[in-house]
Design a protein around this motif. Structure first.
Motif, PDB file in Angstrom:
ATOM      1  N   ARG A 270     -19.981  -6.442 -20.223  1.00 46.23           N
ATOM      2  CA  ARG A 270     -20.437  -6.538 -18.829  1.00 46.23           C
ATOM      3  C   ARG A 270     -21.569  -5.556 -18.539  1.00 46.23           C
ATOM      4  O   ARG A 270     -22.604  -5.911 -17.981  1.00 46.23           O
ATOM      5  N   GLN A 271     -21.395  -4.286 -18.905  1.00 50.53           N
ATOM      6  CA  GLN A 271     -22.414  -3.277 -18.631  1.00 50.53           C
ATOM      7  C   GLN A 271     -23.709  -3.592 -19.377  1.00 50.53           C
ATOM      8  O   GLN A 271     -24.806  -3.438 -18.832  1.00 50.53           O
ATOM      9  N   LEU A 272     -23.577  -4.088 -20.620  1.00 43.43           N
ATOM     10  CA  LEU A 272     -24.765  -4.433 -21.396  1.00 43.43           C
ATOM     11  C   LEU A 272     -25.547  -5.552 -20.716  1.00 43.43           C
ATOM     12  O   LEU A 272     -26.780  -5.493 -20.631  1.00 43.43           O
ATOM     13  N   ARG A 273     -24.858  -6.581 -20.230  1.00 49.37           N
ATOM     14  CA  ARG A 273     -25.554  -7.688 -19.582  1.00 49.37           C
ATOM     15  C   ARG A 273     -26.272  -7.228 -18.313  1.00 49.37           C
ATOM     16  O   ARG A 273     -27.373  -7.681 -18.008  1.00 49.37           O
ATOM     17  N   VAL A 274     -25.651  -6.319 -17.565  1.00 47.56           N
ATOM     18  CA  VAL A 274     -26.288  -5.799 -16.363  1.00 47.56           C
ATOM     19  C   VAL A 274     -27.543  -5.017 -16.722  1.00 47.56           C
ATOM     20  O   VAL A 274     -28.592  -5.145 -16.075  1.00 47.56           O
ATOM     21  N   GLN A 275     -27.470  -4.213 -17.751  1.00 47.42           N
ATOM     22  CA  GLN A 275     -28.644  -3.459 -18.189  1.00 47.42           C
ATOM     23  C   GLN A 275     -29.763  -4.401 -18.628  1.00 47.42           C
ATOM     24  O   GLN A 275     -30.945  -4.159 -18.359  1.00 47.42           O
ATOM     25  N   GLN A 276     -29.389  -5.489 -19.284  1.00 47.40           N
ATOM     26  CA  GLN A 276     -30.397  -6.472 -19.698  1.00 47.40           C
ATOM     27  C   GLN A 276     -31.058  -7.114 -18.481  1.00 47.40           C
ATOM     28  O   GLN A 276     -32.273  -7.378 -18.493  1.00 47.40           O
TER      29      GLN A 276
ATOM     30  N   THR B 281     -36.374   3.879  -4.913  1.00 47.31           N
ATOM     31  CA  THR B 281     -35.815   2.567  -4.582  1.00 47.31           C
ATOM     32  C   THR B 281     -35.029   2.628  -3.275  1.00 47.31           C
ATOM     33  O   THR B 281     -34.350   3.613  -2.994  1.00 47.31           O
ATOM     34  N   VAL B 282     -35.131   1.541  -2.500  1.00 48.77           N
ATOM     35  CA  VAL B 282     -34.346   1.399  -1.284  1.00 48.77           C
ATOM     36  C   VAL B 282     -33.504   0.132  -1.420  1.00 48.77           C
ATOM     37  O   VAL B 282     -34.033  -0.952  -1.692  1.00 48.77           O
ATOM     38  N   LEU B 283     -32.200   0.258  -1.234  1.00 44.79           N
ATOM     39  CA  LEU B 283     -31.276  -0.869  -1.286  1.00 44.79           C
ATOM     40  C   LEU B 283     -30.835  -1.203   0.129  1.00 44.79           C
ATOM     41  O   LEU B 283     -30.320  -0.342   0.844  1.00 44.79           O
TER      42      LEU B 283
ATOM     43  N   SER C 187     -27.099  14.097 -16.201  1.00 46.23           N
ATOM     44  CA  SER C 187     -27.888  12.871 -16.275  1.00 46.23           C
ATOM     45  C   SER C 187     -27.139  11.760 -16.976  1.00 46.23           C
ATOM     46  O   SER C 187     -27.316  10.595 -16.664  1.00 46.23           O
ATOM     47  N   ASP C 188     -26.296  12.088 -17.946  1.00 44.35           N
ATOM     48  CA  ASP C 188     -25.575  11.028 -18.658  1.00 44.35           C
ATOM     49  C   ASP C 188     -24.641  10.290 -17.723  1.00 44.35           C
ATOM     50  O   ASP C 188     -24.548   9.074 -17.726  1.00 44.35           O
ATOM     51  N   THR C 189     -23.936  11.076 -16.876  1.00 52.02           N
ATOM     52  CA  THR C 189     -23.017  10.444 -15.923  1.00 52.02           C
ATOM     53  C   THR C 189     -23.777   9.594 -14.941  1.00 52.02           C
ATOM     54  O   THR C 189     -23.383   8.492 -14.597  1.00 52.02           O
ATOM     55  N   THR C 190     -24.926  10.096 -14.467  1.00 55.32           N
ATOM     56  CA  THR C 190     -25.739   9.347 -13.508  1.00 55.32           C
ATOM     57  C   THR C 190     -26.208   8.043 -14.102  1.00 55.32           C
ATOM     58  O   THR C 190     -26.118   6.985 -13.483  1.00 55.32           O
ATOM     59  N   ALA C 191     -26.699   8.073 -15.326  1.00 59.27           N
ATOM     60  CA  ALA C 191     -27.219   6.869 -15.954  1.00 59.27           C
ATOM     61  C   ALA C 191     -26.119   5.845 -16.159  1.00 59.27           C
ATOM     62  O   ALA C 191     -26.302   4.657 -15.944  1.00 59.27           O
ATOM     63  N   ASP C 192     -24.934   6.336 -16.557  1.00 54.06           N
ATOM     64  CA  ASP C 192     -23.838   5.408 -16.796  1.00 54.06           C
ATOM     65  C   ASP C 192     -23.391   4.747 -15.496  1.00 54.06           C
ATOM     66  O   ASP C 192     -23.107   3.561 -15.440  1.00 54.06           O
ATOM     67  N   THR C 193     -23.339   5.524 -14.408  1.00 50.58           N
ATOM     68  CA  THR C 193     -22.918   4.995 -13.115  1.00 50.58           C
ATOM     69  C   THR C 193     -23.950   4.022 -12.563  1.00 50.58           C
ATOM     70  O   THR C 193     -23.609   3.014 -11.956  1.00 50.58           O
ATOM     71  N   ALA C 194     -25.227   4.289 -12.827  1.00 55.11           N
ATOM     72  CA  ALA C 194     -26.289   3.507 -12.214  1.00 55.11           C
ATOM     73  C   ALA C 194     -26.295   2.068 -12.662  1.00 55.11           C
ATOM     74  O   ALA C 194     -26.672   1.190 -11.915  1.00 55.11           O
ATOM     75  N   VAL C 195     -25.899   1.806 -13.876  1.00 54.14           N
ATOM     76  CA  VAL C 195     -26.023   0.451 -14.384  1.00 54.14           C
ATOM     77  C   VAL C 195     -24.697  -0.271 -14.443  1.00 54.14           C
ATOM     78  O   VAL C 195     -24.611  -1.366 -14.954  1.00 54.14           O
ATOM     79  N   ARG C 196     -23.638   0.325 -13.930  1.00 55.05           N
ATOM     80  CA  ARG C 196     -22.358  -0.364 -13.896  1.00 55.05           C
ATOM     81  C   ARG C 196     -22.217  -1.083 -12.564  1.00 55.05           C
ATOM     82  O   ARG C 196     -22.234  -0.454 -11.514  1.00 55.05           O
TER      83      ARG C 196
ATOM     84  N   ILE D  52     -29.243  -3.556  -9.774  1.00 58.60           N
ATOM     85  CA  ILE D  52     -30.701  -3.491  -9.979  1.00 58.60           C
ATOM     86  C   ILE D  52     -31.276  -2.240  -9.327  1.00 58.60           C
ATOM     87  O   ILE D  52     -32.085  -1.536  -9.923  1.00 58.60           O
ATOM     88  N   ALA D  53     -30.842  -1.968  -8.089  1.00 56.00           N
ATOM     89  CA  ALA D  53     -31.350  -0.785  -7.386  1.00 56.00           C
ATOM     90  C   ALA D  53     -30.994   0.495  -8.139  1.00 56.00           C
ATOM     91  O   ALA D  53     -31.844   1.375  -8.346  1.00 56.00           O
ATOM     92  N   GLU D  54     -29.747   0.627  -8.560  1.00 53.48           N
ATOM     93  CA  GLU D  54     -29.330   1.827  -9.268  1.00 53.48           C
ATOM     94  C   GLU D  54     -30.001   1.932 -10.637  1.00 53.48           C
ATOM     95  O   GLU D  54     -30.392   3.014 -11.073  1.00 53.48           O
ATOM     96  N   GLY D  55     -30.128   0.763 -11.311  1.00 52.90           N
ATOM     97  CA  GLY D  55     -30.760   0.776 -12.623  1.00 52.90           C
ATOM     98  C   GLY D  55     -32.210   1.217 -12.568  1.00 52.90           C
ATOM     99  O   GLY D  55     -32.660   2.016 -13.387  1.00 52.90           O
TER     100      GLY D  55
END
Length: 476
Positions: free
Chosen positions: A234-240, A285-287, A445-454, A274-277
């Protein structure tokens, strides 16, 4: 599909296993034509077999009452010979033998009776001159009488085309089913039949089970298919999907509208992802929650009413430094009247002054007319197809509605939403949001990046709600 194939296979195997032993009795007839070669009678035998096998004659045999109703009758020839075999298949040996002999005798009598009737007509024609003279009290010479009688004798002696009983009991055959072979054939046939049935059901189904079905039934292949919550992909598809948006060649700054074919939590899920990614990739970005059908804090609806609400009043800071959010707002106004092209365009223009990307989470385009305005104002539109809920007609209608306003469709997204629209989303506590904010401030930053694309529907919603409450408190 597998379930349907399995059910059909088991049913077919059960039918094959339930077959019982039958018996086939046989009787033999032949054609005796003294002045013809056997090969010529063989041709006639084939004609007799066709007559016996015809539906009309089979009905006649059954209607005679002389044969059991459950007996199956058939006829055949021995190569090109004049021999005709009459077969009868029944559940018992005795019934099969008796039925074959009886059917052969009935057929023998029927054919020969018709031939006898034809001979009688011929004899009557031969005797007519003699009978005419006798009727007039005339005298017929002895020679003439003898000639007529000789001709009649020849006609009576002619057995051409007639059936002769060759053997009333030519034996009986036991038809025992091969259980193993029958089950093997049943399994193979059942799998094939089940597969065909499943394929047909899938082809005529109005819902979607995969991206391939979306492409086949609507002519548009989804950019990505996002699996159910809990799937590792799921997370991979969102990142794609975020990468697709990033590489779409959109202008800078840009606006992306996310709408759906039917009411779906997947719309906010995809818009937030998309906004978080893009925010975690460095874009300001503004959501915006642009679905005004339900109130949500102080936000979009309030600024569009023009009641001296400043942009800064509705922009909420999220735990991510590059992402700010705008809630739906609290104004009690008709969304269609409020979300005009002019107001939406002016707001997006102001937001582009303070951001590089604006993401709009719009209501379903098939049920909210204002969604067309939000799509027309965007540089790209993503159409969310809710896997459990969307139908083929919904997707086709959505594509038509987009085309009517020249909406620039970037693509569709097939998703199994993490949250159903008929279930309330789980709400994170303000303490949890504050903890995430502290983590970002500390440089995790690792936590932020992981949260952003989930793709979730809770964390940032709570951030919006808490920030909106704080803003309202500050204004008071």
């Amino acid at each position: 599909m597998l379930g349907i194939a399995l059910i059909v296979t088991l049913a077919t195997a059960a039918l094959a296993f339930g077959e019982s032993t039958t018996y086939t009795g046989r009787a033999a007839l032949t054609i005796g034509s003294p002045n013809r070669a056997p090969e010529q009678d063989g041709v006639l035998a084939s004609g007799y077999v066709d007559y016996f096998s015809s539906g009309g004659y089979q009905d006649k045999l059954k209607a005679s009452g002389d044969l059991p109703a459950d007996v199956t009758l058939s006829a055949g020839t021995a190569a090109a010979s004049p021999i005709i075999y009459i077969d009868a298949t029944a559940d018992s040996r005795e019934t099969a033998v008796a039925a074959a002999a009886k059917a052969a005798q009935i057929f023998h009598d029927d054919i020969n009776a018709q031939l006898r009737a034809a001979q009688d007509e011929t004899i009557a024609a031969v005797r007519k001159p003699l009978d005419d003279v006798l009727d007039r009290n005339g005298v017929v010479g002895e020679v003439a009488r003898d000639q007529i009688q000789d001709r009649i004798n020849q006609i009576n002696a002619d057995t051409s085309n007639k059936l002769l009983n060759l053997q009333s009991d030519s034996g009986v055959t036991e038809n025992s089913p091969d259980r193993i072979l029958d089950i093997v054939f049943a399994l193979v046939g059942g799998l094939l039949l089940g597969g065909v049935i499943a394929i047909c059901l899938g082809a005529f189904s109005r819902r979607f089970r995969s991206a391939g079905e979306v492409a086949a039934k609507t002519g548009t292949r989804p950019l990505v298919e996002i699996p159910a919550d809990g799937d590792s992909a799921r997370q991979l598809r969102v990142q794609q999907l975020v990468n697709v948006v990033a590489e779409a060649g959109l202008p800078a700054p840009a606006t992306v509208t996310v709408t759906s074919t039917v009411a779906s939590a997947g719309t906010r899920e995809i818009a937030r992802a998309i906004a978080e990614g893009r925010a975690v990739q460095g874009l300001a970005t503004v959501l915006i929650d642009a679905d005004l059908s339900s109130s949500s804090g102080f936000g979009l609806a309030d600024v569009l009413t023009g009641n001296d609400v400043e942009l800064a009043d509705i922009l909420n800071q999220s735990p991510m430094p590059k992402l700010r959010t705008i809630s739906a707002g609290s104004a009690d106004t008709d969304p269609f009247a409020l979300l005009s092209r002019e107001r939406v365009g002016a707001l997006i223009g102001r937001l582009h002054e303070v951001s590089e990307l604006v993401v709009l989470a719009a209501p379903p385009i098939t049920t909210a007319a204002e969604a067309q305005v939000l799509c027309a104002a965007a540089d790209a539109v993503l159409l969310v197809i809710d896997k459990p809920a969307a139908r083929v007609a919904d997707v086709r209608e959505s594509l038509e509605l987009l085309a009517h306003v020249d909406g620039r469709l970037l693509g569709t997204v097939l998703i199994d939403p993490a949250v159903r629209v008929d279930k309330p989303a789980q709400v994170s506590t303000a303490k949890h949001v504050a903890a995430e904010a502290d983590s970002v401030a500390a440089g995790d930053s690792d936590t932020t990046a992981d949260t952003a694309v989930r793709p979730t529907s809770d964390t940032a919603d709570e951030a919006e709600s808490d920030s909106a409450t704080s803003s309202a408190g500050a204004r008071e």
